[in-house]
Every structure is written in C-alpha cells, then in structure tokens.
Write a protein that holds these residues in place. Structure first.
Motif, PDB file in Angstrom:
ATOM      1  N   ALA A 148       0.827  -1.209   0.000  1.00  0.00           N
ATOM      2  CA  ALA A 148       0.000   0.000   0.000  1.00  0.00           C
ATOM      3  C   ALA A 148       0.862   1.260   0.000  1.00  0.00           C
ATOM      4  N   ILE A 149       1.973   1.231   0.739  1.00  0.00           N
ATOM      5  CA  ILE A 149       2.892   2.371   0.775  1.00  0.00           C
ATOM      6  C   ILE A 149       3.488   2.631  -0.606  1.00  0.00           C
ATOM      7  N   ILE A 150       3.906   1.563  -1.276  1.00  0.00           N
ATOM      8  CA  ILE A 150       4.496   1.697  -2.610  1.00  0.00           C
ATOM      9  C   ILE A 150       3.543   2.412  -3.550  1.00  0.00           C
ATOM     10  N   PHE A 151       2.303   1.950  -3.591  1.00  0.00           N
ATOM     11  CA  PHE A 151       1.374   2.502  -4.574  1.00  0.00           C
ATOM     12  C   PHE A 151       0.799   3.851  -4.147  1.00  0.00           C
ATOM     13  N   MET A 152       0.790   4.133  -2.850  1.00  0.00           N
ATOM     14  CA  MET A 152       0.436   5.482  -2.421  1.00  0.00           C
ATOM     15  C   MET A 152       1.511   6.472  -2.867  1.00  0.00           C
ATOM     16  N   CYS A 153       2.782   6.101  -2.688  1.00  0.00           N
ATOM     17  CA  CYS A 153       3.886   6.960  -3.123  1.00  0.00           C
ATOM     18  C   CYS A 153       3.823   7.205  -4.628  1.00  0.00           C
ATOM     19  N   LEU A 154       3.547   6.166  -5.389  1.00  0.00           N
ATOM     20  CA  LEU A 154       3.461   6.312  -6.845  1.00  0.00           C
ATOM     21  C   LEU A 154       2.285   7.197  -7.244  1.00  0.00           C
ATOM     22  N   THR A 155       1.145   7.009  -6.592  1.00  0.00           N
ATOM     23  CA  THR A 155      -0.038   7.829  -6.890  1.00  0.00           C
ATOM     24  C   THR A 155       0.266   9.309  -6.689  1.00  0.00           C
ATOM     25  N   LEU A 156       0.834   9.642  -5.545  1.00  0.00           N
ATOM     26  CA  LEU A 156       1.109  11.038  -5.222  1.00  0.00           C
ATOM     27  C   LEU A 156       2.219  11.611  -6.101  1.00  0.00           C
ATOM     28  N   ALA A 157       3.237  10.797  -6.403  1.00  0.00           N
ATOM     29  CA  ALA A 157       4.340  11.272  -7.241  1.00  0.00           C
ATOM     30  C   ALA A 157       3.852  11.594  -8.655  1.00  0.00           C
ATOM     31  N   PHE A 158       3.000  10.751  -9.209  1.00  0.00           N
ATOM     32  CA  PHE A 158       2.517  11.011 -10.567  1.00  0.00           C
ATOM     33  C   PHE A 158       1.540  12.187 -10.596  1.00  0.00           C
ATOM     34  N   TYR A 159       0.816  12.405  -9.501  1.00  0.00           N
ATOM     35  CA  TYR A 159      -0.037  13.596  -9.466  1.00  0.00           C
ATOM     36  C   TYR A 159       0.824  14.861  -9.458  1.00  0.00           C
ATOM     37  N   LYS A 160       1.925  14.823  -8.712  1.00  0.00           N
ATOM     38  CA  LYS A 160       2.852  15.970  -8.720  1.00  0.00           C
ATOM     39  C   LYS A 160       3.507  16.131 -10.081  1.00  0.00           C
ATOM     40  N   LYS A 161       3.836  15.030 -10.744  1.00  0.00           N
ATOM     41  CA  LYS A 161       4.401  15.111 -12.089  1.00  0.00           C
ATOM     42  C   LYS A 161       3.405  15.745 -13.061  1.00  0.00           C
ATOM     43  N   PHE A 162       2.125  15.428 -12.884  1.00  0.00           N
ATOM     44  CA  PHE A 162       1.093  16.055 -13.716  1.00  0.00           C
ATOM     45  C   PHE A 162       1.075  17.570 -13.494  1.00  0.00           C
ATOM     46  N   ILE A 163       1.163  18.009 -12.253  1.00  0.00           N
ATOM     47  CA  ILE A 163       1.161  19.433 -11.940  1.00  0.00           C
ATOM     48  C   ILE A 163       2.375  20.126 -12.556  1.00  0.00           C
ATOM     49  N   ASP A 164       3.534  19.486 -12.447  1.00  0.00           N
ATOM     50  CA  ASP A 164       4.766  20.101 -12.938  1.00  0.00           C
ATOM     51  C   ASP A 164       4.839  20.141 -14.464  1.00  0.00           C
ATOM     52  N   SER A 165       4.311  19.114 -15.107  1.00  0.00           N
ATOM     53  CA  SER A 165       4.457  19.002 -16.569  1.00  0.00           C
ATOM     54  C   SER A 165       3.207  19.378 -17.346  1.00  0.00           C
ATOM     55  N   ARG A 166       2.038  19.362 -16.651  1.00  0.00           N
ATOM     56  CA  ARG A 166       0.730  19.589 -17.297  1.00  0.00           C
ATOM     57  C   ARG A 166       0.428  18.531 -18.353  1.00  0.00           C
ATOM     58  N   ARG A 167       0.998  17.357 -18.197  1.00  0.00           N
ATOM     59  CA  ARG A 167       0.728  16.257 -19.128  1.00  0.00           C
ATOM     60  C   ARG A 167      -0.447  15.437 -18.590  1.00  0.00           C
ATOM     61  N   LEU A 168      -1.494  15.343 -19.392  1.00  0.00           N
ATOM     62  CA  LEU A 168      -2.702  14.632 -18.988  1.00  0.00           C
ATOM     63  C   LEU A 168      -2.413  13.167 -18.684  1.00  0.00           C
ATOM     64  N   LEU A 169      -1.437  12.600 -19.358  1.00  0.00           N
ATOM     65  CA  LEU A 169      -1.094  11.195 -19.160  1.00  0.00           C
ATOM     66  C   LEU A 169      -0.741  10.934 -17.693  1.00  0.00           C
ATOM     67  N   PHE A 170       0.008  11.833 -17.080  1.00  0.00           N
ATOM     68  CA  PHE A 170       0.382  11.647 -15.677  1.00  0.00           C
ATOM     69  C   PHE A 170      -0.837  11.720 -14.760  1.00  0.00           C
ATOM     70  N   TYR A 171      -1.783  12.565 -15.105  1.00  0.00           N
ATOM     71  CA  TYR A 171      -3.026  12.652 -14.322  1.00  0.00           C
ATOM     72  C   TYR A 171      -3.781  11.328 -14.400  1.00  0.00           C
ATOM     73  N   ILE A 172      -3.861  10.762 -15.593  1.00  0.00           N
ATOM     74  CA  ILE A 172      -4.579   9.494 -15.791  1.00  0.00           C
ATOM     75  C   ILE A 172      -3.865   8.370 -15.036  1.00  0.00           C
ATOM     76  N   ILE A 173      -2.525   8.339 -15.127  1.00  0.00           N
ATOM     77  CA  ILE A 173      -1.759   7.316 -14.408  1.00  0.00           C
ATOM     78  C   ILE A 173      -2.001   7.440 -12.911  1.00  0.00           C
ATOM     79  N   SER A 174      -1.971   8.673 -12.401  1.00  0.00           N
ATOM     80  CA  SER A 174      -2.201   8.898 -10.982  1.00  0.00           C
ATOM     81  C   SER A 174      -3.589   8.430 -10.564  1.00  0.00           C
ATOM     82  N   LEU A 175      -4.579   8.715 -11.381  1.00  0.00           N
ATOM     83  CA  LEU A 175      -5.960   8.317 -11.057  1.00  0.00           C
ATOM     84  C   LEU A 175      -6.098   6.796 -11.045  1.00  0.00           C
ATOM     85  N   LEU A 176      -5.484   6.126 -12.017  1.00  0.00           N
ATOM     86  CA  LEU A 176      -5.545   4.659 -12.064  1.00  0.00           C
ATOM     87  C   LEU A 176      -4.815   4.042 -10.870  1.00  0.00           C
ATOM     88  N   LEU A 177      -3.662   4.598 -10.534  1.00  0.00           N
ATOM     89  CA  LEU A 177      -2.924   4.119  -9.362  1.00  0.00           C
ATOM     90  C   LEU A 177      -3.722   4.362  -8.085  1.00  0.00           C
TER      91      LEU A 177
END
Length: 331
Positions: A148-177
C-alpha cells in the motif's frame, strides 16, 4: 575478488545506494525472520490453506470484494504456493517488500523536492523503521501494508508530475494508481484523498479547476469509503464529544500522535515543548514540503482518530506505517 566487487559497486553510485538501503532494512528488521506467527497471523495461515472458507474478515476466496481485508492475502499467496507455511520465509517476504517501499519513498521524495540528498536521507530514515515497526512484526500486515505504501507513493508522485508538466497522461496514471491503491489497500489507505487534496492546494490551487481535477478522486473515495460506512456516524459522535460534551482534551490527541510519529515516544518529551519546536520550525523554514509532510502524517491517521479518538498510539504502532512516509520527509 571481494575488493574488485567493492570497487565495481563504488563506481556505480545507484547500485551502491540500493545495496546500502537494503542493508539498512536488514539491520532494522532482519531479526523478524526468527519470529513466529502471532495474533492475526494465525488467521492468515488458516486462510491461506483454506481459501474457499470465510475466515474472520477475509471473506470467501482469495480476494473477497466485500471484505475490508481483501488485499492482504494476494502478496502472500506466491510465497505460500512456493514454500508452504514457513514463517521465516513470510517474514523475509515482508523485508523484501518493505525494501521496495523504501525505494518508492526515494522516488516520491525526489519528485517533490528535486533534491537527491534529501531523498536519500528520507529513504534511509524510512528503511530504518521504528515508526510503525509493528507492521513488520506481523505476517498479517507486512507485505500488504508495504504494498500500500508503494502505490500510495506512486499515486502522489505522478499527481505531482502532472502538476509540474501539465501532461494529462500523468493525471490518468495517478488516477488509475489511486483506484488500485484504494482497492488493494482498502483497510490502510483511507487517508489518501487528503494527500491528493494537499498537493492540489499547496502547488496547484485554482478555485474552479482544482474542483474539476479533484472531482474524480473525490467520487472514487466516496464510492469506496463513505457509501455504507459507519465512519460518518462516528464522526458525528466525535464532534458531539468535543463540542457538546466539551471534552476539549480530545483536541490534543492528534498532536500527541503527531509527536510520536516524528519524535520517538520513548523520549517522553512534553507535548507543549514539541508544539513550540514544531511551530518554530514551520515559521523558520516556511516550506511547503514541511506542511505536506504534516498532511501525510495526519491524513493517514485521521480515520483512526475518528474510530478511537482517545487513543495515543506508541511510535511502533502499525497504524503509523503509512504516516512514516511523511515522518521521513519531514525529518
């Protein structure tokens, strides 16, 4: 030959870091391999051998959708199929997955800080454990909570990557995670919505767009955790206890637990001194990362506070395992 191997490792800093991190985990938790089944572990051992039966809260089958513990068995099944019910191997599996969790903390922290030294330090603090250490003392919790810790870290990291890059793909990855993390770590990941909200508020706030971005996360959280859940009535009871029955001392409990997440409870420091020091640090550094770390610690603890509002947990308690992500980042 040994000198040659050491030289090769030294010439590859990433490999050196990974091996060093694994050594820290072994030093912290290697002795768990001498432990035996304990408390809820007995139910796990029974369930692994009788998957079709409904044992306790596990439900029927390996992954009962209506069970709060539906994700606990899945990471244990491969080890059971390969090695039977050897406790030592299950504890070793817990160590391996915890090591992967420590690596995920590194990825999470470097995504937010862009600082290798801070990220290495945070991952080492996480790997050394103590906060939430009870998780690895139990076969029941170890692999499941680290997963659970692993995938929580990944979820939050990809949401931050979406904010930094504005790439929709990262938002979708974060939502799926996010969906996967909640579904497989249901009994431990009830604080994740507060952490996504904190990222949005700290780094990406917009009165309209923030609502739009958070809406899918909020709906999924509502679907999993609020529909048909008794926590809403427990929250009403807690509010009544504090403001109607005037048990204002309850307001100190979250801060005392926060203290136990940052400073080891064995130090026995007064809460007032801790709060003065905490405020001083926040004023001096005025850093979003520090505030986010506090959100992580308290966000993962909040539902436990609703369930057991009078309980001050020791630093080693399993309920602090996901909060250790924030503790490591803060320290």
């Amino acid at each position: 030959m040994l000198k040659s191997l050491i030289k090769k490792i030294e010439n590859h800093p990433r490999l050196f870091f990974i091996l060093g991190l694994f050594c820290v985990v072994i030093l912290a938790y290697g002795l768990t391999m001498k432990m035996y089944v304990w408390q809820d572990d007995n139910a796990v051992m029974f369930k692994l051998q009788h998957l079709s039966e409904s044992a306790g809260h596990f439900g029927r089958g390996a992954y009962a959708r209506n069970s709060a513990y539906r994700g606990v068995l899945i990471p244990l099944l491969p080890f059971y199929w390969l090695f039977g019910i050897s406790p030592s191997l299950f504890y070793f599996a817990g160590i391996l997955v915890y090591f992967l969790a420590a690596l995920s903390v590194y990825f999470f922290v470097i995504t937010f800080t862009q600082n290798k030294k801070v990220s290495i330090a945070a991952s080492i603090i996480f790997a050394s454990g103590y906060i939430g250490a009870e998780t690895l003392w139990r076969i029941f919790n170890s692999t499941h909570t680290s997963h659970a810790i692993i995938f929580m870290c990944l979820t939050l990291a990809f949401y931050k990557k979406f904010i930094d890059s504005r790439r929709l793909l990262f938002y979708i990855i974060s939502l799926l995670l996010y969906v996967y993390t909640i579904d497989t770590g249901f009994v431990r990941t009830h604080g994740i919505i507060f952490l996504v909200l904190a990222i949005e508020m700290l780094w990406n706030f917009n009165p309209l767009l923030s609502v739009v971005r958070l809406a899918p996360f909020a709906y999924i959280y509502y679907h999993y955790f609020i529909m048909g859940n008794s926590s809403t009535s427990e929250l009403s009871t807690l509010i009544n206890q504090i403001f109607v029955e005037q048990h204002f001392e309850l307001l100190k409990i979250p801060f005392k637990n926060l203290q136990n997440m940052i400073l080891l409870d064995v130090l026995n420091i007064r809460l007032s001194l801790f709060l003065i020091a905490l405020v001083a640090v926040l004023i001096k550094y005025r850093n979003k990362i520090l505030w986010f770390a506090i959100f992580i610690m308290l966000g993962n603890y909040f539902i436990y506070f609703i369930h057991t509002p009078w309980q001050v947990f020791p630093s080693t308690h399993r309920y602090f395992s996901l909060s250790l992500i924030g503790s490591s980042l803060f320290v």
